[in-house]
Write a protein that holds these residues in place. Structure first.
Motif, mmCIF file in Angstrom:
data_model
loop_
_atom_site.group_PDB
_atom_site.id
_atom_site.type_symbol
_atom_site.label_atom_id
_atom_site.label_comp_id
_atom_site.label_asym_id
_atom_site.label_seq_id
_atom_site.Cartn_x
_atom_site.Cartn_y
_atom_site.Cartn_z
ATOM 1 N N LYS A 141 0.832 -1.201 0.000
ATOM 2 C CA LYS A 141 0.000 0.000 0.000
ATOM 3 C C LYS A 141 0.864 1.248 0.000
ATOM 4 N N LYS A 143 1.668 4.433 1.453
ATOM 5 C CA LYS A 143 1.406 5.249 2.638
ATOM 6 C C LYS A 143 2.733 5.657 3.245
ATOM 7 N N SER A 147 4.146 6.316 7.507
ATOM 8 C CA SER A 147 4.775 5.198 8.213
ATOM 9 C C SER A 147 6.245 5.504 8.492
ATOM 10 N N CYS A 409 0.812 3.926 16.073
ATOM 11 C CA CYS A 409 1.493 3.878 14.776
ATOM 12 C C CYS A 409 1.512 2.477 14.175
ATOM 13 N N PHE A 410 1.588 1.468 15.020
ATOM 14 C CA PHE A 410 1.664 0.108 14.484
ATOM 15 C C PHE A 410 0.482 -0.706 15.003
ATOM 16 N N PRO A 411 -0.018 -1.605 14.195
ATOM 17 C CA PRO A 411 -1.134 -2.452 14.650
ATOM 18 C C PRO A 411 -0.599 -3.588 15.510
ATOM 19 N N GLU A 418 -0.193 -13.384 14.539
ATOM 20 C CA GLU A 418 0.266 -14.124 13.364
ATOM 21 C C GLU A 418 1.708 -14.572 13.520
ATOM 22 N N MET B 1 -0.981 -8.747 5.781
ATOM 23 C CA MET B 1 -1.404 -8.274 7.102
ATOM 24 C C MET B 1 -2.803 -7.686 7.030
ATOM 25 N N ALA B 2 -3.547 -7.947 8.005
ATOM 26 C CA ALA B 2 -4.874 -7.338 8.073
ATOM 27 C C ALA B 2 -4.697 -5.864 8.419
ATOM 28 N N ALA B 3 -5.772 -5.210 8.749
ATOM 29 C CA ALA B 3 -5.778 -3.773 9.039
ATOM 30 C C ALA B 3 -4.414 -3.295 9.498
ATOM 31 N N SER B 4 -3.723 -2.595 8.617
ATOM 32 C CA SER B 4 -2.335 -2.292 8.947
ATOM 33 C C SER B 4 -2.051 -0.817 8.775
ATOM 34 N N GLY B 5 -0.959 -0.416 9.361
ATOM 35 C CA GLY B 5 -0.461 0.932 9.152
ATOM 36 C C GLY B 5 -1.198 1.955 9.981
#
Lengths: 515, 526
Positions: A141, A143, A147, A409-411, A418, B1-5
């Motif tokens: 993506k 962005k 990031s 900032c990070f998920p 995972e 990755m799921a919902a990321s950033g």
């Protein structure tokens, strides 16, 4: 344009936080007769300004080594001299020989804080910004802006470094900054510049030796890759010359006489100060709760034991890095090696955890969950020290701020579920062959559980340390507990980082095959 | 990755912003604090240890209670928490009392009451239009607005370093504005009435409230051409509004009326014995006026048109609040400033009445009232500029023109707060925070309106960049020159005159935009 504005905002925020922290007390403020690291730095300015270079590291009537004698390599001394020149221009009383001992004043505090601030601004922060700008986007993506700025924000807000440098008072940003420049150079194939920067770091603080093995192995591995008969040999010779030359220049005033150099070395590696200093979150200090190694074994045996254990724990990582050098592997190796040194080596300070934290910051964008966890534990391990300095408020505020920044900032939480994101995929595949399937599925869950447990224990211990008085028989109860808990966490991280390093290249190979 | 950033950080970005700034406030606890710190400690002591009847008579300390009763009650409530920290700070005779616990308590009281401000900002964000659907979180108007409000440099400096309680008061104002946006007029009126009894400086914006509520709430319908339909007057609505305002005032002033102390309360609230300008000139019209007077006096003396013995020697910015006689231009009386203020406010209120533009028109009028009184008021503090800057943030994220006005107003207004912090350790923090806020506001608004024409023309750019050399001269060069002793007030004078130019300019542009904008009715019909 927008990208630079984002970076500028991040840097300005980081600088504001740094200066705000520096308004708080420093180590040993108003605590005669020994004061703290602040007085040590001031004393070095006094010594380097007033004494000829030949006497800096020697005990004499003008230079009492028992009172904060100079015990860092020459570059630190030169830096002190530089600061001393400026200090003398402003107010000669700050650095007058003998009479200035224990000098404290608001103006002087301002000056000292400004020197740290400047060093940070000039050396460490540009390196971080550059490192984040070079980050490649992992996901497809688009962005980039946010990031990169987000990584920079988290790295620059790491509480440990801010608190030790701008609160407690030290110049770690200089050595860590140089080391970071070294990492940047070496990872971007500017090997000579990189090794030059790392030599500067090494000559600023001898603790940078924790990072030296990965640097050595990575560069050696690169030479092997290019072929030791052709280009590799050339590179090796050039590197050797760079290192030799930079060391010679730094040590020039001390290399005239054998005795000078030896004395400096004796000051740098004070073996007689014991296995560990104060309360450290490493293995030896934690073991001393059960077994008093310090008293049981003779000093030489202690050194030998700690050396052997350190060496053994380093061996797999370094071998791996030499055989398969890659910038990413190099960063992970930096973490693992520094952590091994911190946990097992001889004479470790609690502040040395910053040497582990720096490379962890560099992998923050790759394994945000584990890295954030580690950085929080490392900040926690500094609690007893900072509490003594009266820095509880900034400690808590910056720790929460860092936590907030990195969760925003990070998920973190999504990522922690995972295996691949935790880089445990290859390891799990390998392990599934031996262990029943069901148990390994739970690995991410176990990690999350461990994280929660670890955070809960840290919060509880913090609250107890701050609010309760320790029992009279055990005045150090809480600080020992803090060290012990941190040490357990660090051991766990050592295992984790070793696992991901050792199983890493298989991952790379399989991915290549798939592609 | 799921919902990321950072992009999809669903709703927690707001709490991150709020928490972040609160932590920064915690870090600022040991910074310099002004005499306002002692003022508020004294008020804690007065309200805690004296009966109600003594509150507005007590004069042991020179910092007598001069805020309306609700604020006194607020201090009273605080004092009952304060006693668990350090009881010593609650004695009226402990002048200039200080302890670490007092510091912690007072600082934290500001930080915690800011929760109201955070809530108000949260509500505010619901009002701004999200027409521009943007995927980037950092480019959403809501995100930018909350950052602009929560991280406002002026609030940080005035509340958390200098020490005041503007945070929760501004929160009340924003909340009341938001309620009007949400058509919950009664709540809005109630909140504003309460606010007036917390701090009477908000009287300046009361005309906007009065006109708006009367015109758009009490009259329920408009004629097709947008003018008022007189027979649509709702008597119930005006009565209920009046009742709310009356009840709030009765609650606040009633006890003092019963004690027959009302004149005393009012004499404390409106002290006209103070001078035209504060010790440091607020960057308003009178700063320009005074400066012009000085320049004329010097020219007059040079050309021998004036008699040197008749020129008063007092230098206005020498640090004392004192009456000042102008040398050339006529001296200004409180009545004159009142007339000027009314004249300045009147057109905007008339405009609000004649061509109502919904809540946005009201907000514009409110800002103009705040600015008008700032420009021409008697004894204005430089801090009062926050009264205009905070509501202006709301407008700035919706229209490029307003964004440009906002940036000029905030940058100069914030810069004019610099003299509040004159101690060396706070010099870097004020510069850094100012740069942080200015860089962020300019870059984010430019990104938001990047499709429209540039926000600044060359003249405005030049003016804003001029603040940098001004700061360098005032705080880095001037203290090392020999003029430091001879003309100690020069940096202050330069600062306030330079900023006055920018603020006047922003005020004029805002006025023009209000007077020339078409009525809302026409745009809505399209």
């Amino acid at each position: 344009m927008e990208r630079w504005c984002g970076m500028a905002v991040v840097v300005l925020l980081a600088l504001s936080v740094r200066w705000a922290v520096s308004l708080h007390p420093y180590s040993g403020a108003g605590k005669p007769p020994l004061f703290g690291d602040y007085e040590a730095q001031r004393h070095w300015q006094e010594v380097t300004l007033n004494l000829p270079i030949r006497q800096w590291y020697f005990n004499s009537s003008d230079n009492d080594l028992q009172y904060w004698g100079l015990d860092y390599p020459p570059l630190t001394a030169y830096h002190s001299l530089l600061c001393a020149y400026v200090a003398e221009r402003i107010n000669p009383a700050w650095v007058a020989l003998h009479t200035s001992r224990g000098h404290e004043s608001p103006a002087h505090k301002l000056f000292m804080r400004a020197t740290v601030f400047l060093a940070d601004l000039v050396i460490y922060i540009p390196a971080v910004v550059l490192y984040c700008c070079c980050l490649k986007e992992t996901s497809t993506k688009k962005k980039c802006v946010s990031s990169q700025a987000a990584s920079a924000l988290c790295i620059l807000l790491y509480p440990g470094l801010i608190l030790i440098d701008h609160g407690h008072f030290q110049y770690n940003a200089v050595s860590l900054g140089f080391a970071l420049w070294g990492v940047l150079g070496v990872s971007s194939d500017r090997d000579l510049l990189g090794s030059l920067a790392f030599c500067l770091a090494l000559n600023y603080k001898q603790m940078e030796l924790y990072h030296s093995l990965p640097f050595f192995c990575f560069l050696l591995g690169k030479c092997f890759q290019k072929g030791l008969k052709g280009k590799g040999l050339g590179l090796l010779v050039k590197l050797a010359c760079t290192v030799a030359a930079s060391f010679t220049v730094c040590w020039l005033p001390f290399s005239t006489e054998r005795e000078q150099a030896l004395q400096v070395l004796r000051r740098l590696f004070p073996v007689d100060r014991g296995l560990f200093e104060d309360k450290v979150a490493n293995v030896w200090c934690s073991l001393s709760v059960f077994v008093k190694m310090k008293d049981l074994l003779p000093r030489d045996t202690q050194i030998l034991v700690s050396f052997c254990v350190t060496f053994l724990s380093l061996l797999p990582v370094c071998t791996k890095l030499t055989l398969h050098p890659s910038p990413q592997g190099f960063r992970f190796a930096l973490v693992a090696c520094a952590l091994s040194f911190f946990l097992f080596s001889f004479q470790v300070h609690e502040k040395s955890i910053l040497l582990v934290a720096l490379p962890v910051c560099l992998v923050l964008h790759e394994i945000p969950f584990m890295a954030t966890w580690f950085l929080l534990v490392s900040t926690f391990s500094l609690l007893p020290l900072l509490l003594r300095d009266g820095l509880l408020m900034p400690w808590a505020a910056t720790a929460v701020a860092f936590c907030t920044a990195s969760t925003t900032c990070f998920p973190l939480w999504a990522e922690a579920s995972e295996e691949e994101a935790l880089r445990l995929g290859p390891f799990c595949k390998a392990a599934r062959r031996c262990v029943p399937q069901r148990r390994l599925v739970l690995l991410p869950c176990m990690l999350r559980g461990l994280f929660l447990a670890s955070v809960t224990v840290m919060v509880l211990l913090t609250l107890m340390t701050v609010t309760l008085d320790p029992p009279r028989k055990l005045p150090d109860l809480f600080s020992v507990l803090v060290c012990f808990v941190s040490c357990l966490n660090f051991l766990f991280f050592l295992v984790y980082f070793n696992i991901i390093i050792i199983w890493d290249s298989k991952n790379g190979r399989t991915q290549k095959k798939v592609n | 990755m799921a919902a990321s950033g950072p992009v999809q950080g669903s709703g927690n970005w707001f709490s991150a912003l709020a928490l972040g700034v609160s932590l920064l406030k915690c870090l600022l606890i040991p910074t310099y604090r002004s005499t306002d710190f002692e003022v508020h400690r004294n008020w804690l002591a007065i309200t805690h240890s004296l009966p109600l009847s003594q509150w507005y008579y007590e004069a042991t300390s020179e910092w007598t209670l001069d805020y309306p009763p609700f604020f006194a009650w607020f201090e009273y409530v605080l004092s009952h928490i304060a006693k668990y920290f350090d009881h010593e700070m609650l004695h009226v005779h402990n002048l200039n009392y200080f302890s670490t616990k007092t510091l912690l308590f007072q600082r934290f009281s500001v930080i915690f009451t800011d929760v109201l401000f955070v809530y108000a900002v949260h509500e505010c964000c619901k009002c701004v239009g999200g027409r521009r659907a943007s995927r980037e979180l950092t480019e959403k108007p809501q995100f930018i607005l909350s950052a602009l409000l929560l991280w406002n440099f002026g609030l940080l400096v005035v509340d958390h370093i200098h020490f005041q309680y503007n945070g929760f008061l501004s929160g009340l104002m924003l909340l009341s504005i938001t309620r009007l946006f949400q058509k919950r007029h009664m709540e809005g009126a109630f909140l504003f009435a309460a606010l007036l009894h917390f701090k009477h400086i908000y009287l300046y914006v009361a005309p906007a409230y009065g006109a708006y509520l009367l015109r758009s709430y009490c009259f329920t319908a408009n004629k097709p051409d947008g003018s008022v339909q007189w027979n649509s007057f709702s008597f119930i609505r005006v009565t209920s509004l009046g009742l709310i305002v009356f009840l709030v005032s009765a609650l606040s002033l009633g006890p003092f009326l019963a004690l027959n102390q009302l004149p005393q309360v009012f004499s404390r609230l409106f002290p006209f014995r103070r001078g035209l300008c504060h010790a440091y000139w607020a960057p308003n019209f009178w700063a320009l006026y005074n400066a012009a007077d000085k320049v004329l006096a010097i020219i007059g003396l040079k050309l021998k048109l004036l008699d040197p013995s008749k020129v008063p020697k007092a230098s206005m910015t020498s640090g004392l609040i004192q009456q000042f006689e102008h040398a050339v231009l006529p001296s200004v009386t409180p009545l004159a400033t009142l007339v000027c203020t009314l004249v300045a406010i009147l057109p905007s209120v008339c405009c609000l009445w004649l061509k109502p533009q919904g809540p946005r028109g009201f907000l514009r009028c409110l800002i103009l009232c705040a600015l008008g009184s700032f420009m021409f008021g008697w004894h204005v503090h430089e801090k009062a500029i926050l009264l205009a800057i905070l509501p202006m943030s709301l407008l700035s994220v919706e229209k490029a023109g307003d964004a440009s006005i906002f940036l000029i107003l905030t940058t100069t207004g914030h810069y004019s707060l610099f003299p509040l912090l004159f101690t060396a350790p706070e010099l870097p923090i004020k510069i850094l925070l100012m740069l942080l806020f200015t860089t962020y506001s300019i870059s984010s608004l430019m990104t938001l309106f990047r499709k429209e024409k540039p926000l600044f023309n060359w003249m405005e750019t030049f003016y804003l960049l001029g603040l940098v050399p001004l700061e360098v001269c005032c705080e880095f060069v001037f203290p090392f020159t020999s003029w430091r002793l001879e003309y100690p007030f020069t940096p202050l004078l330069l600062t306030s005159v330079y900023c006055a130019v920018g603020i006047t300019y922003a005020w004029c542009r805002l006025y023009v935009s209000m007077l020339t904008s078409p009525p809302a009715g026409k745009t809505k019909k399209q």
